[in-house]
Design a protein around this motif. Structure first.
Motif, mmCIF file in Angstrom:
data_model
loop_
_atom_site.group_PDB
_atom_site.id
_atom_site.type_symbol
_atom_site.label_atom_id
_atom_site.label_comp_id
_atom_site.label_asym_id
_atom_site.label_seq_id
_atom_site.Cartn_x
_atom_site.Cartn_y
_atom_site.Cartn_z
ATOM 1 N N HIS A 28 0.865 -1.174 0.000
ATOM 2 C CA HIS A 28 0.000 0.000 0.000
ATOM 3 C C HIS A 28 0.910 1.234 0.000
ATOM 4 O O HIS A 28 1.444 1.665 1.030
ATOM 5 N N TRP A 29 1.104 1.852 -1.167
ATOM 6 C CA TRP A 29 2.111 2.900 -1.334
ATOM 7 C C TRP A 29 1.759 4.183 -0.584
ATOM 8 O O TRP A 29 2.681 4.835 -0.041
ATOM 9 N N PRO A 30 0.549 4.638 -0.489
ATOM 10 C CA PRO A 30 0.296 5.851 0.302
ATOM 11 C C PRO A 30 0.714 5.712 1.763
ATOM 12 O O PRO A 30 1.333 6.628 2.343
ATOM 13 N N SER A 31 0.409 4.573 2.402
ATOM 14 C CA SER A 31 0.817 4.365 3.798
ATOM 15 C C SER A 31 2.329 4.201 3.905
ATOM 16 O O SER A 31 2.947 4.638 4.878
ATOM 17 N N THR A 32 2.909 3.549 2.892
ATOM 18 C CA THR A 32 4.364 3.374 2.929
ATOM 19 C C THR A 32 5.073 4.715 2.864
ATOM 20 O O THR A 32 6.060 4.971 3.591
ATOM 21 N N THR A 33 4.613 5.619 2.012
ATOM 22 C CA THR A 33 5.242 6.946 1.897
ATOM 23 C C THR A 33 5.027 7.766 3.164
ATOM 24 O O THR A 33 5.940 8.476 3.626
ATOM 25 N N ARG A 34 3.846 7.659 3.751
ATOM 26 C CA ARG A 34 3.541 8.471 4.931
ATOM 27 C C ARG A 34 4.289 7.986 6.160
ATOM 28 O O ARG A 34 4.744 8.784 6.984
ATOM 29 N N ARG A 35 4.430 6.693 6.342
ATOM 30 C CA ARG A 35 5.056 6.134 7.530
ATOM 31 C C ARG A 35 6.543 5.836 7.341
ATOM 32 O O ARG A 35 7.213 5.393 8.294
ATOM 33 N N ASP A 36 7.047 6.014 6.148
ATOM 34 C CA ASP A 36 8.464 5.759 5.857
ATOM 35 C C ASP A 36 8.832 4.311 6.162
ATOM 36 O O ASP A 36 9.928 4.010 6.616
ATOM 37 N N ALA A 37 7.856 3.421 5.961
ATOM 38 C CA ALA A 37 8.075 1.980 6.146
ATOM 39 C C ALA A 37 7.103 1.248 5.223
ATOM 40 O O ALA A 37 5.992 1.726 4.964
ATOM 41 N N VAL A 38 7.534 0.098 4.767
ATOM 42 C CA VAL A 38 6.708 -0.643 3.807
ATOM 43 C C VAL A 38 5.471 -1.178 4.523
ATOM 44 O O VAL A 38 5.581 -1.857 5.556
ATOM 45 N N GLN A 39 4.307 -0.864 3.963
ATOM 46 C CA GLN A 39 3.017 -1.320 4.501
ATOM 47 C C GLN A 39 2.324 -2.207 3.454
ATOM 48 O O GLN A 39 2.411 -1.960 2.258
ATOM 49 N N ILE A 40 1.632 -3.219 3.954
ATOM 50 C CA ILE A 40 0.981 -4.217 3.105
ATOM 51 C C ILE A 40 -0.529 -4.143 3.320
ATOM 52 O O ILE A 40 -1.014 -3.953 4.449
ATOM 53 N N ASN A 41 -1.281 -4.276 2.213
ATOM 54 C CA ASN A 41 -2.742 -4.347 2.321
ATOM 55 C C ASN A 41 -3.162 -5.625 3.055
ATOM 56 O O ASN A 41 -2.621 -6.702 2.809
ATOM 57 N N GLN A 42 -4.083 -5.432 3.955
ATOM 58 C CA GLN A 42 -4.619 -6.559 4.707
ATOM 59 C C GLN A 42 -6.023 -6.890 4.186
ATOM 60 O O GLN A 42 -6.908 -6.042 4.214
#
Length: 533
Positions: A318-332
């Protein structure tokens, strides 16, 4: 104008009128056609009619020879498609078909025949008429002593002799039928084709159909060796179509023989009510389906994001969350599971609404088939339990075949009302899978159904009661006792609803003729919970 010429004119008019009347009387005495009376070419300036007022002739008048009294080319109704007689009723074939339908309707009301028809040839209507004419003429000749009356008896006798010696009557005569289709929905037509098989010469066919309950005859077509019937399914159920007696006449039309053919049985399925909503319980079995759960899985609905774990697919990032949190986030994604449902039918009694004529059992099965079809379309498993005089149940299954199995298993529930017991039947455990959502379709009019629902609740299955209206009792206007009884009837039904709601059982009130979704929509607010087994 002087008085003398006026008096002379009136006398001349009277003489002409008298002469015309004599001509008409003479023509009528000679058997000639009546003379048309023409209107006077002159009239009074004030608008009063002359000495011969014009009569308004009808549009067409039949003469002695059957021809109309109007001129050729000016015939009334020409070019309009009417017959020369001017009648507006049905034509010959239409009248014959209507007569056959009316006679079959009377035979249906009288009931299905029990005795087989006679296998021998017997005199027909034409033979009886000719014999009557010959007998009357012979008796009249003997009574009056006039030999010339025997000539009236000789003609029918000769016709009977020629027809009897010239006919090649078949010795083998039977009939076979085909019904298309054998399965249909309420209100759909079925075509019955009956073929008469023979080894000789036959004349016309004269059928009479005695149909069973649940079907009605709408059209009859008679051919040389075939009879086509069109029947309409009126109510769902497994019905006996009945039988058809065909009077087969010989080539001369003097003798007839009756052939009977049984049409067998047909399965008429109820018309499912409109239903698309499929409420689900809190717990779902571990089986892939289309219902979203609160657990993480491999579905298609995104329920949140979480940190990336090495080895997961990059396309789930999930690229919007990854950019905002500066960490790779995955769709659940949410897990998708299939649901188990059981349809419980209350067939303990059948109530008919006095105002609309609707049957509670008919509406019960129509609503249940609509809900069953909605769940099966979402690849869920559905089972069946019919509580009545006899207990009918079917284990849960999926697919279109399961729908037909369920409907066919309850087509004869009307016959189970003869097996009435005082106690509610015990439900088999195999009929109620663990955590299966149970829909009870009932009019809430029998205390025994409350005992059944209590046992379902004790097993821990989530339960939904769909109330089928049974119709209010008829109350005479101004009768205080009936009014008090009606209030007590309403209070008792409300007490039954309150008792169910007190145990956490939702009650949805279904209105016949409307979509079942309107009654089930409030159940989508939250998932339906059950107890502990």
């Amino acid at each position: 104008m002087s008085p003398e010429p006026a008096a002379d004119q009136r006398r001349a008019d009277q003489r002409r009128a008298e002469r015309a009347r004599r001509l008409v009387a003479q023509s009528a005495a000679l058997g000639a056609r009546p003379v048309r009376r023409l209107a006077s070419p002159t009239a009074d300036p004030a608008g009063s009619p002359g000495p011969y007022p014009a009569r308004k002739r009808p549009a067409r008048t039949a003469g002695p020879t059957g021809r109309t009294g109007t001129r050729s080319g000016a015939r009334s109704g020409a070019g309009t498609g009417r017959r020369p007689s001017g009648r507006t009723g049905p034509r010959g074939p239409e009248r014959a078909a209507a007569r056959l339908v009316a006679r079959s309707t009377r035979a249906t009301l009288a009931g299905l025949p029990t005795t087989p028809p006679s296998p021998y040839w017997r005199p027909g209507e034409r033979t009886l008429r000719l014999l009557t004419v010959a007998t009357v003429a012979a008796v009249a000749a003997l009574a009056t002593g006039h030999p010339w009356l025997l000539a009236l008896a000789a003609g029918p006798a000769v016709l009977l002799t020629l027809a009897a010696t010239g006919n090649d009557r078949p010795s083998r005569l039977d009939a076979e039928n085909t019904v298309t289709p054998r399965r249909c929905l309420e209100g759909e037509p079925m075509t019955v084709r009956i073929t008469v098989r023979h080894d000789g010469r036959i004349g016309r066919l004269d059928p009479t159909a005695a149909l069973g309950p649940g079907v009605a005859l709408t059209a009859v077509t008679v051919g040389a060796t075939e009879v086509d019937l069109v029947v309409r399914a009126e109510r769902w159920g497994r019905w006996t179509l009945g039988s058809v007696d065909i009077d087969v006449y010989d080539a001369g039309g003097l003798a007839r023989r009756t052939v009977r053919t049984d049409l067998g049985t047909v399965d008429v399925f109820p018309e499912p009510s409109a239903a698309r909503l499929t409420p689900i319980p809190v717990r779902l079995p571990e089986r892939l389906g289309e219902h979203t759960t609160a657990h993480e899985g491999t579905g298609v609905e995104v329920v949140g994001v979480r940190p990336y774990v090495p080895g997961e697919r990059q396309r789930r990032i999930h690229w919007p969350s990854t950019t905002r949190r500066d960490a790779v986030q995955i769709n659940q994604f949410a897990a998708e599971r299939a649901a188990d449902a059981v349809v419980l039918l209350d067939t303990l009694a059948d109530f008919r609404d006095a105002a609309t004529g609707r049957s509670s059992i008919d509406e019960t099965l129509r609503a249940a088939t609509g809900l069953t079809r909605a769940y099966l379309r979402r690849h869920d498993r559905v089972g069946l339990v019919a509580v009545g005089g006899k207990l009918r149940w079917l284990t849960a299954g999926s697919g279109e075949r399961q729908f037909y199995r369920m409907v066919e298993s309850v087509l004869e529930v009307r016959q189970d009302r003869g097996y009435r017991g005082l106690l509610a039947p015990r439900l088999p455990v195999a009929a109620l899978p663990r955590h299966a959502l149970v829909y009870a379709f009932t009019p809430l009019a029998d205390q025994r159904i409350l005992d059944v629902l209590g046992r379902v609740r004790d097993l821990g299955n989530p339960l939904v009661v769909v109330e089928i209206p049974a119709g209010e009792p008829a109350v005479e206007p101004g009768d205080e006792i009936d009014a008090v009884a009606l209030r007590l009837w309403h209070a008792e039904r409300e007490a039954m609803r309150s008792a169910l709601r007190a145990r956490g059982v939702p009650v949805a009130r279904y209105t016949p003729g409307e979509a079942l979704d309107l009654a089930l929509a409030p159940l989508l607010r939250r998932r339906i919970g059950g107890g502990a087994r």
